[in-house]
Design a protein around this motif. Sequence first.
Motif, PDB file in Angstrom:
ATOM      1  N   ASP A  24      16.549  78.814  23.293  1.00 10.87           N
ATOM      2  CA  ASP A  24      15.978  78.058  21.859  1.00 10.87           C
ATOM      3  C   ASP A  24      17.260  77.896  20.942  1.00 10.87           C
ATOM      4  N   HIS A  25      18.376  78.537  21.467  1.00 14.30           N
ATOM      5  CA  HIS A  25      19.555  78.435  20.655  1.00 14.30           C
ATOM      6  C   HIS A  25      20.635  77.478  20.811  1.00 14.30           C
ATOM      7  N   ARG A  26      20.220  76.402  21.947  1.00 12.05           N
ATOM      8  CA  ARG A  26      21.317  75.447  21.650  1.00 12.05           C
ATOM      9  C   ARG A  26      21.623  74.645  20.535  1.00 12.05           C
ATOM     10  N   GLU A  27      20.655  74.347  19.778  1.00 11.04           N
ATOM     11  CA  GLU A  27      20.869  73.789  18.360  1.00 11.04           C
ATOM     12  C   GLU A  27      21.855  74.375  17.398  1.00 11.04           C
ATOM     13  N   SER A  28      21.525  75.799  17.651  1.00 10.89           N
ATOM     14  CA  SER A  28      22.310  76.759  16.780  1.00 10.89           C
ATOM     15  C   SER A  28      23.887  76.611  16.926  1.00 10.89           C
ATOM     16  N   CYS A  29      24.120  76.503  18.436  1.00 10.75           N
ATOM     17  CA  CYS A  29      25.347  76.445  18.859  1.00 10.75           C
ATOM     18  C   CYS A  29      26.033  75.225  18.491  1.00 10.75           C
ATOM     19  N   LEU A  30      25.184  73.877  18.525  1.00 14.75           N
ATOM     20  CA  LEU A  30      25.856  72.502  18.227  1.00 14.75           C
ATOM     21  C   LEU A  30      25.911  72.496  16.722  1.00 14.75           C
ATOM     22  N   HIS A  31      25.075  73.333  15.969  1.00 15.25           N
ATOM     23  CA  HIS A  31      25.365  73.324  14.492  1.00 15.25           C
ATOM     24  C   HIS A  31      26.457  74.321  14.125  1.00 15.25           C
ATOM     25  N   SER A  32      26.779  75.271  14.566  1.00 18.49           N
ATOM     26  CA  SER A  32      28.001  76.256  14.006  1.00 18.49           C
ATOM     27  C   SER A  32      28.669  76.692  15.185  1.00 18.49           C
ATOM     28  N   SER A  89      28.135  71.152  26.462  1.00 15.17           N
ATOM     29  CA  SER A  89      27.681  70.450  27.528  1.00 15.17           C
ATOM     30  C   SER A  89      28.421  70.932  28.681  1.00 15.17           C
ATOM     31  N   SER A 112      29.623  69.572  20.474  1.00 20.92           N
ATOM     32  CA  SER A 112      28.528  68.810  21.640  1.00 20.92           C
ATOM     33  C   SER A 112      28.997  68.972  22.860  1.00 20.92           C
ATOM     34  N   THR A 169      31.778  68.114  14.976  1.00 21.52           N
ATOM     35  CA  THR A 169      30.776  68.580  15.694  1.00 21.52           C
ATOM     36  C   THR A 169      30.464  67.800  16.744  1.00 21.52           C
TER      37      THR A 169
END
Length: 251
Positions: free
Chosen positions: A190-198, A177, A173, A169
């Motif tokens: 709004d989908h940056r967190e999804s990319c970091l998560h999966s 970047s 991250s 992970t």
Amino acid sequence: MITAGIDLSADVKKTGVASIEWSDGRAVVVDLSVGQHDDAALCELIRAVDKTGIDCPLGWPSPFIDYLIAHRAGGHDLVVPETRHALTQRTTDIHVTARTGTRPLSVSADRIGSAAMRCAAVLSILTRSGARVDRTGQTGPIVEVYPAAALKFWGLPNTGYKGTKATETGQRSTLVSRILRAMPWLDLGDHRESCLHSDDALDAVLCAVIAGLSRQGLCEPVPESALQVAQAEGWVALPTTGALTAVEGSQ
């Protein structure tokens, strides 16, 4: 222009799907999900957008198909090659390895074959609905993509970011970047967190990006000598050297 990206898995729960809207020199991720698309939903998406990049082999090596047919017929006419490379590597796999140093998984000898079986079913649904599927990716609604090779081509990390361990992970991250620095025109919204998560989500976004580059003529053409075999085996679209910097000027 709207493009989609499908990080295809044999398992619906592991299939990532992204949609990107391209306008005024920007590419905005407008939708991103993992585990929400069965075969019918994938076909509906493909029909709704301008181009879809699929991270999965669109075919098998032609010599491998001939090998299986000869074996099914009893084996009398089966020709055993000196090495198994012709049975395990498509022409595009050899080309990608030579261009990027990254070897695609073998669709006939690795687990990715299961995803390719699902992909074949999706393509079948498309053709029955009237879509003209061009496995070379040069025309039609789909193009085969390979995020790992594209990342390597762009000088970005292409390994170590898949998985849920802390190290993986963390690398994901860092990769996100670096991707955003290399592609200042890409907006994850709004989908940056999804990319970091999966990693499935991140790869789906990359698939949609490469589909957009392909649609804008910013991927290398299929060599003339490989066109015929690519129509049967599929062909991985590799971005041109200056694709990332050419995006804004081509909008």
